[in-house]
Scaffold this motif. Structure first.
Motif, PDB file in Angstrom:
ATOM      1  N   TYR A  16       0.861  -1.179   0.000  1.00 23.68           N
ATOM      2  CA  TYR A  16       0.000   0.000   0.000  1.00 23.68           C
ATOM      3  C   TYR A  16       0.899   1.232   0.000  1.00 23.68           C
ATOM      4  O   TYR A  16       1.882   1.302   0.717  1.00 23.68           O
ATOM      5  N   GLU A  22      -4.479   1.878   1.492  1.00 25.62           N
ATOM      6  CA  GLU A  22      -4.866   0.657   2.202  1.00 25.62           C
ATOM      7  C   GLU A  22      -6.368   0.667   2.500  1.00 25.62           C
ATOM      8  O   GLU A  22      -7.060  -0.343   2.300  1.00 25.62           O
ATOM      9  N   TYR A  68      -3.238  -4.158  -7.324  1.00 30.43           N
ATOM     10  CA  TYR A  68      -2.402  -4.391  -6.150  1.00 30.43           C
ATOM     11  C   TYR A  68      -1.393  -5.528  -6.354  1.00 30.43           C
ATOM     12  O   TYR A  68      -0.804  -6.010  -5.400  1.00 30.43           O
TER      13      TYR A  68
END
Length: 104
Positions: A16, A22, A68
């Motif tokens: 993150y 996050e 991600y």
């Protein structure tokens, strides 16, 4: 939605860039219809997904996993007859990562 069966996907060593990033990750997970729960252990987040997964949920999982940098190959186990042919399209950027084969 599904038949009550679930699959556990693993997000390992997710990076993150800020606290807001996050928070955005978990808010995104919370909005995916097929995601039933998630929880961590050490550096791995286990994401429990109800199956069979629908197109909307699978599209969102593809997006969040790509964003991600989570292993897309796990999504292959969500392929089912209810998913449209778009998921298996060899021209899509994720095809090689999910199915292990290229379009050529």
């Amino acid at each position: 939605m599904g038949d009550g069966s679930t699959v556990v996907l693993e997000a390992t060593d997710v990076w993150y860039y800020s606290r807001g990033d996050e928070a955005a990750f978990f808010e995104w997970l919370d909005r995916i219809p097929s995601v039933r729960s998630y929880g961590g252990r050490v550096s791995t987040l286990e994401i429990v997904v109800e199956t069979p997964v629908d197109d909307e949920s699978l599209r969102e999982l593809l997006a969040i996993f790509d964003r991600y940098r989570i292993d897309l190959a796990q999504l292959r186990q969500l392929d089912n007859s209810q998913i449209g042919p778009w998921f298996r399209d060899p021209q899509k950027f994720w095809h090689e990562y999910v199915f292990g084969t290229s379009a050529n």
